[in-house]
Enzyme design. Structure first.
Site, mmCIF file in Angstrom:
data_model
loop_
_atom_site.group_PDB
_atom_site.id
_atom_site.type_symbol
_atom_site.label_atom_id
_atom_site.label_comp_id
_atom_site.label_asym_id
_atom_site.label_seq_id
_atom_site.Cartn_x
_atom_site.Cartn_y
_atom_site.Cartn_z
ATOM 1 C CG PHE A 1 -1.876 1.204 1.147
ATOM 2 C CD1 PHE A 1 -2.999 1.157 0.335
ATOM 3 C CD2 PHE A 1 -1.627 2.376 1.850
ATOM 4 C CE1 PHE A 1 -3.855 2.262 0.225
ATOM 5 C CE2 PHE A 1 -2.487 3.476 1.748
ATOM 6 C CZ PHE A 1 -3.604 3.409 0.936
ATOM 7 C CG ASP B 1 5.592 3.493 1.898
ATOM 8 O OD1 ASP B 1 5.601 3.997 3.031
ATOM 9 O OD2 ASP B 1 4.591 3.460 1.162
ATOM 10 C CE LYS C 1 -0.215 5.239 7.805
ATOM 11 N NZ LYS C 1 -1.623 5.482 8.033
HETATM 12 C C1 PLP Z 1 2.932 2.189 3.921
HETATM 13 C C2 PLP Z 1 2.041 3.334 3.561
HETATM 14 N N1 PLP Z 1 2.363 4.112 2.518
HETATM 15 C C3 PLP Z 1 1.599 5.162 2.168
HETATM 16 C C4 PLP Z 1 0.440 5.465 2.839
HETATM 17 C C5 PLP Z 1 -0.399 6.628 2.402
HETATM 18 O O1 PLP Z 1 -0.300 7.661 3.314
HETATM 19 P P1 PLP Z 1 -1.372 8.862 3.290
HETATM 20 O O2 PLP Z 1 -2.692 8.285 3.648
HETATM 21 O O3 PLP Z 1 -0.834 9.840 4.301
HETATM 22 O O4 PLP Z 1 -1.371 9.424 1.901
HETATM 23 C C6 PLP Z 1 0.062 4.671 3.934
HETATM 24 C C7 PLP Z 1 -1.193 4.933 4.656
HETATM 25 O O5 PLP Z 1 -1.778 4.081 5.277
HETATM 26 C C8 PLP Z 1 0.882 3.584 4.298
HETATM 27 O O6 PLP Z 1 0.563 2.779 5.337
#
Ligand code: PLP
Length: 400
Positions: free
Chosen positions: A128, A215, A244
């Site tokens: 994700f 990520d 986050k």
């Molecule tokens: C691993 C990861 N990458 C990216 C995101 C996306 O972040 P945002 O919701 O702040 O755009 C999330 C959100 O849950 C995530 O867990």
């Protein structure tokens, strides 16, 4: 409930009014133990005095100027992040998706400088990375992509935790310029790869001149027991994204780059009106100071272990538990049956949890959770899981 908000979320019927540490209170005064932290955002819990003070103090002076001027608190935050991560420089955005977009753009720029006009990035099943067009295209979940085609091109998908699959993708496609993975998949079900997975990716990236892009939006900020999850592996990626918990609820994201990736963006290549503004940066600085001052990163592992061993003890005879896994305070309890209804049951009992991938109970408690709250979490959750699995049909005896 307002009917004028787009229905992009299936919201639970509860409205929280205030919080303190690991506790939240709804509008009727009912108290909840927050074992989710707004999905890994409020690592320091709710209404933390250091964040409150930093935001108040900054708002008395300045909320925003512009990235066309120097911003002292942004430069201080960058220095601190570089110090903690070992990376070389930072681009600031406002969310996870936004800084992953920056990472994807870095990979494209890297490719074009190498003369690769049709570049590809290796991404994984179950990943994700966000909801913007490029990040949902990178995401390994067809449900998230459906209805938004055509997807952004240039992503090649391999199974997670499979180095052989990465090797063969690299052999088959000379246009691959980068690999983008989560050190542990969060939304994907708290999937913890082999302990040398990131080392092997690092090695392949060195061998083939690819950017290693991590990520760390869910895994970062101390959640796994190190400031960044890659620090368990003693490696340095070329690109790493954070969001986050960086602002503990104040929106901020960071795309960190090192070595050759740190020289790719030049003036005019990327930007963001709000990214790295004084308010967000002062909150993030206070988060970093508090993590350090209160020694919260080192204790994440012992707290995670206490939760998991407590649950394992109470659930040891429950045949519906497939696995309890964790790294620090990133915890997954996998059942053999869909268990999304546990979220509602826990809520009714004053506990906030999440279920991902239908069968994995996900816990992301705040790093400030204390021993008493840990025990309450264990007792409440074990009881709820026990009651839930009791009403299921018995597990078949494989020997029979
Ligand atoms: C691993 C990861 N990458 C990216 C995101 C996306 O972040 P945002 O919701 O702040 O755009 C999330 C959100 O849950 C995530 O867990």
């Amino acid at each position: 409930m307002s009917s004028h908000v787009m229905p992009t979320y299936n919201r639970l019927a509860v409205t929280f009014e205030r919080g303190e540490g690991a506790w939240l209170w709804d509008e009727n005064g009912k108290r909840y133990l927050d074992a989710l932290s707004g999905i890994a955002v409020c690592g320091l819990g709710h209404a933390h005095p250091a964040i409150h003070q930093a935001i108040c103090k900054q708002s008395e002076k300045l909320l925003h100027t512009s990235n066309i001027y120097r911003i002292a608190v942004q430069e201080q935050l960058a220095d601190k992040l570089i110090d903690l991560s070992g990376m070389d420089n930072v681009f600031f955005g406002n969310s996870g998706a936004e800084v992953n977009e920056a990472a994807i753009k870095l990979a494209r720029k890297f490719a074009h400088e190498l003369g690769v006009s049709n570049p590809a990035i290796i991404v994984t099943d179950g990943s994700f990375h966000g909801r913007t067009l490029a990040t949902l295209s990178a995401t390994g979940n067809a449900k998230i992509q459906k209805g938004f085609e055509p997807l952004v091109e240039g992503f090649i998908r391999v199974p997670y935790n499979d180095i052989a699959a990465i090797k063969s993708a690299i052999e088959l496609n000379p246009n691959i310029v980068a690999i983008l993975v989560e050190p542990i998949q969060g939304e994907g079900g708290i999937n913890i790869p082999a302990s040398d997975y990131l080392n092997n990716i690092r090695q392949l990236c060195n061998q083939h001149n690819l950017l290693m892009m991590l990520d760390e939006i869910q895994t970062g900020m101390g959640r796994t027991g190190k400031f960044l999850a890659y620090q368990h592996n003693d490696i340095l990626p070329d690109v790493c994204t954070l969001a986050k918990a960086l602002g503990n609820g104040v929106p901020i994201g960071a795309c960190l780059a090192s070595g050759k990736a740190a020289t790719l963006f030049t003036a005019g290549n990327h930007g963001s009106t709000f990214g790295g503004n004084p308010l967000a940066c002062s909150a993030a600085l206070a988060v970093l100071e508090t993590l350090d001052k209160d020694n919260l990163i080192a204790t994440a592992e012992t707290k995670g272990l206490a939760i998991c061993s407590g649950l394992a003890g109470l659930l040891q005879n429950n045949p519906h538990i497939i696995e309890i896994r964790h790294k620090g305070l990133m915890i997954g309890i996998e059942l053999d049956t869909p268990c999304a209804e546990l979220v509602q049951k826990a809520l009714a009992n004053g506990l906030l949890i999440n279920v991902t991938q239908d069968k994995v109970i996900r816990l992301l408690p705040p790093l400030i959770i204390d021993d008493m709250q840990i025990q309450q979490l264990i007792d409440m959750l074990a009881l709820l899981i026990g009651q839930f699995t009791e009403q299921l049909s018995p597990v078949s005896d494989h020997a029979a």
